[in-house]
Motif scaffolding. Structure first.
Motif, PDB file in Angstrom:
ATOM      1  N   SER A  43      30.050 -37.054   7.143  1.00  0.00           N
ATOM      2  CA  SER A  43      30.086 -37.459   5.738  1.00  0.00           C
ATOM      3  C   SER A  43      31.436 -37.126   5.113  1.00  0.00           C
ATOM      4  CB  SER A  43      28.951 -36.759   4.972  1.00  0.00           C
ATOM      5  OG  SER A  43      28.992 -37.092   3.601  1.00  0.00           O
ATOM      6  N   ARG A  44      31.955 -35.928   5.379  1.00  0.00           N
ATOM      7  CA  ARG A  44      33.249 -35.544   4.800  1.00  0.00           C
ATOM      8  C   ARG A  44      34.374 -36.425   5.334  1.00  0.00           C
ATOM      9  NH1 ARG A  44      31.093 -30.266   5.688  1.00  0.00           N
ATOM     10  NH2 ARG A  44      32.367 -29.994   7.574  1.00  0.00           N
ATOM     11  N   THR A  45      34.303 -36.754   6.632  1.00  0.00           N
ATOM     12  CA  THR A  45      35.323 -37.623   7.221  1.00  0.00           C
ATOM     13  C   THR A  45      35.329 -38.986   6.558  1.00  0.00           C
ATOM     14  OG1 THR A  45      35.142 -36.513   9.366  1.00  0.00           O
ATOM     15  CG2 THR A  45      36.084 -38.720   9.371  1.00  0.00           C
ATOM     16  N   ARG A  46      34.155 -39.532   6.290  1.00  0.00           N
ATOM     17  CA  ARG A  46      34.073 -40.865   5.686  1.00  0.00           C
ATOM     18  C   ARG A  46      34.566 -40.842   4.240  1.00  0.00           C
ATOM     19  NH1 ARG A  46      35.144 -43.181   9.465  1.00  0.00           N
ATOM     20  NH2 ARG A  46      34.912 -45.084   8.228  1.00  0.00           N
ATOM     21  N   GLU A  47      34.425 -39.700   3.544  1.00  0.00           N
ATOM     22  CA  GLU A  47      34.932 -39.611   2.177  1.00  0.00           C
ATOM     23  C   GLU A  47      36.454 -39.723   2.154  1.00  0.00           C
ATOM     24  OE1 GLU A  47      33.431 -39.556  -0.834  1.00  0.00           O
ATOM     25  OE2 GLU A  47      31.626 -39.985   0.320  1.00  0.00           O
ATOM     26  N   ASN A 102      33.911 -50.314   4.972  1.00  0.00           N
ATOM     27  CA  ASN A 102      33.956 -49.505   6.194  1.00  0.00           C
ATOM     28  C   ASN A 102      32.606 -49.369   6.882  1.00  0.00           C
ATOM     29  OD1 ASN A 102      36.623 -49.071   5.548  1.00  0.00           O
ATOM     30  ND2 ASN A 102      36.319 -46.993   4.769  1.00  0.00           N
ATOM     31  N   ARG A 103      31.561 -49.935   6.276  1.00  0.00           N
ATOM     32  CA  ARG A 103      30.187 -49.848   6.805  1.00  0.00           C
ATOM     33  C   ARG A 103      29.754 -48.390   6.988  1.00  0.00           C
ATOM     34  NH1 ARG A 103      28.218 -54.823   8.771  1.00  0.00           N
ATOM     35  NH2 ARG A 103      29.799 -56.472   8.700  1.00  0.00           N
ATOM     36  N   ALA A 106      40.550 -41.171  11.593  1.00  0.00           N
ATOM     37  CA  ALA A 106      39.237 -40.832  11.038  1.00  0.00           C
ATOM     38  C   ALA A 106      38.134 -41.514  11.833  1.00  0.00           C
ATOM     39  CB  ALA A 106      39.166 -41.244   9.569  1.00  0.00           C
ATOM     40  N   LEU A 107      38.391 -42.767  12.279  1.00  0.00           N
ATOM     41  CA  LEU A 107      37.394 -43.493  13.064  1.00  0.00           C
ATOM     42  C   LEU A 107      37.167 -42.798  14.402  1.00  0.00           C
ATOM     43  CD1 LEU A 107      35.561 -45.952  13.183  1.00  0.00           C
ATOM     44  CD2 LEU A 107      37.458 -47.237  14.195  1.00  0.00           C
TER      45      LEU A 107
END
Length: 309
Positions: free
Chosen positions: A195-199, A137-138, A2-3
């Motif tokens: 945004s979706r990736t961070r969710e 995760n900042r 994801a990162l």
């Protein structure tokens, strides 16, 4: 993974910014738009937590006023090895929650009173663990960078007719108009993808923090079903904050659509169930209920189980 995907999306935004700047305004337009957008977003970053909390009339709570709720968050923050954020409640019947703040040392989490009334204590713990994961995760910093770049691209598009860079580069009026429309659209899509990736990443982090993936899976199913039927007036008045919440408070359809800031709830639950299977943890539940079905509301006074309790 994801990162890596987030880094690639940020790189795409950066490249898009450079191309739009050169196409529309040349070097001068690109630099001016970047300075203005960066200044606005730095100001928003430093004050974003206070602005978001004010927008939803959030009130600070302590162990004295909400001992179980605050105590559980404190224990999970300790388990996650991070400072305890300021803890707020929002008076709304819709179950929902968000995190804000520029870094773990200056962060806050907020939950609605509807979340505490409608969910079990275990489910509330899963939701707040998700928000703690956002802070750890900042993600606020990541989304601020994305907003800065997207804002700069939009400014370049707005300034298109004030600079001759696009026409000098042979694009013509049609090319300038196309860039004005398509560049901000592309920037918005990339920002939503980030945004979706961070969710998804916060879901995994939240499951790790609370120790029970199915607590969060069950909470997502319940929240999604209730949020689709209950208005959140403060979110309707401030739609720009919708992406901050664990589920969209604006009654968006629960599908991975192009313009959605949140992944489909069903997909998130599926990933959490897969994670629970890998961990061999049942969390006291065999599966999360479908998002479209309302489950009976359990008592909120059960004592949570798990390694952080």
């Amino acid at each position: 993974m994801a990162l890596v995907r987030t880094a690639m999306l940020l790189a795409a935004l950066t490249a898009l910014f450079g191309l739009a700047g050169l196409a529309l305004g040349g070097e001068t337009g690109m630099i001016l738009a970047l300075i203005l957008a960066a200044g606005m977003n730095v100001y928003a970053w430093w004050g974003s937590d206070r602005a978001a909390l004010r927008a939803h009339d959030a009130r600070l709570v302590t162990r004295a006023s909400a001992p179980d709720f605050v105590g559980d968050i404190e224990r999970m923050a300790q388990r996650a090895g991070m400072p305890v954020p300021a803890i707020y409640l929002i008076d709304s019947d819709q179950p929902n929650a968000f995190a804000t703040g520029r870094n773990p040392a200056n962060a806050a989490v907020a939950a609605t009173t509807g979340l505490l009334r409608s969910l079990s204590r275990e489910e509330v713990a899963g939701v707040m663990a998700h928000e703690l994961a956002h802070i750890r995760n900042r993600d606020t910093l990541i989304m601020t960078v994305a907003a800065t770049l997207a804002g700069a691209i939009t400014m370049l598009a707005n300034f298109a007719f004030f600079f001759r860079g696009g026409r000098d580069n042979g694009m013509g009026i049609v090319g300038v108009l196309a860039t004005m429309i398509l560049a901000p659209l592309a920037a918005g899509l990339v920002q939503m993808a980030i945004s979706r990736t961070r969710e998804y990443e916060a879901d995994r982090g939240g499951a790790e923090i609370c120790g029970q993936p199915l607590w969060l899976a069950s909470a997502l199913a319940r929240i999604s079903g209730l949020a689709a039927r209950i208005d959140m007036n403060s979110a309707e008045r401030n739609p720009g904050t919708a992406h901050m919440f664990i589920v969209n408070p604006l009654h968006a359809h629960a599908h991975d659509r192009l313009f959605s800031t949140h992944p489909a709830t069903e997909n998130r639950i599926r990933e959490l169930q897969k994670l629970a299977g890998e961990r061999g943890s049942g969390g006291g539940r065999s599966a999360a209920a479908p998002a479209t079905r309302a489950s009976p509301v359990p008592s909120t006074r059960r004592t949570p189980r798990g390694p952080w309790a």
